[in-house]
Write a protein that holds these residues in place. Structure first.
Motif, short mmCIF file in Angstrom:
data_model
loop_
_atom_site.label_atom_id
_atom_site.label_comp_id
_atom_site.label_asym_id
_atom_site.label_seq_id
_atom_site.Cartn_x
_atom_site.Cartn_y
_atom_site.Cartn_z
N GLU A 96 0.83 -1.21 0.06
CA GLU A 96 0.20 0.10 -0.02
C GLU A 96 0.92 1.30 -0.02
O GLU A 96 0.62 2.23 -0.83
N CYS A 97 1.77 1.44 0.95
CA CYS A 97 2.38 2.74 1.19
C CYS A 97 4.01 2.47 0.77
O CYS A 97 4.78 3.33 0.70
N SER B 43 6.37 1.23 2.49
CA SER B 43 7.28 1.17 3.67
C SER B 43 7.90 -0.02 4.05
O SER B 43 7.22 -1.02 3.62
N CYS C 126 1.86 -3.74 8.12
CA CYS C 126 2.59 -2.38 7.79
C CYS C 126 2.43 -1.56 9.11
O CYS C 126 1.61 -1.16 9.60
N LYS D 42 3.60 1.62 9.48
CA LYS D 42 3.55 2.71 9.26
C LYS D 42 2.02 3.13 8.96
O LYS D 42 1.54 4.12 9.24
N CYS D 43 1.43 2.35 7.65
CA CYS D 43 0.02 2.70 7.47
C CYS D 43 -1.10 1.79 8.24
O CYS D 43 -2.15 2.10 7.85
N TYR E 10 -1.77 -1.34 7.37
CA TYR E 10 -2.31 -2.18 6.12
C TYR E 10 -1.95 -3.61 6.62
O TYR E 10 -0.89 -4.05 6.97
#
Length: 69
Positions: free
Chosen positions: A11-12, A14, A43, A45-46, A48
């Motif tokens: 997704e991001c 990271s 994840c 960070k986000c 997900y």
């Protein structure tokens, strides 16, 4: 020459991801051994959660040194 891989969130992108794994303690080696890991990741960070993170090839240390020389 060993290839170096980087795992990224789909997704991001990271690289701050957690992957579930089954590990075993090996007393003779005084170390952990990863028996298998699972495609499911989270994840950090986000947030997900999904299956199949991105796996990209990075240059190995030897390849980076060759570029300098």
């Amino acid at each position: 020459m060993n290839k170096v891989f980087k795992r990224l969130c789909t997704e991001c992108e990271s690289d701050d991801i957690l992957v579930d794994a089954q590990i075993r303690w090996i007393p003779e080696d005084n170390d952990w051994y990863v028996e298998c890991d699972y495609e499911t990741f989270t994840c950090e960070k986000c947030g997900y959660e999904g299956d199949g993170y991105k796996l990209i090839s990075e240059k190995s240390l030897e390849e980076k040194i060759q570029e300098i020389v």
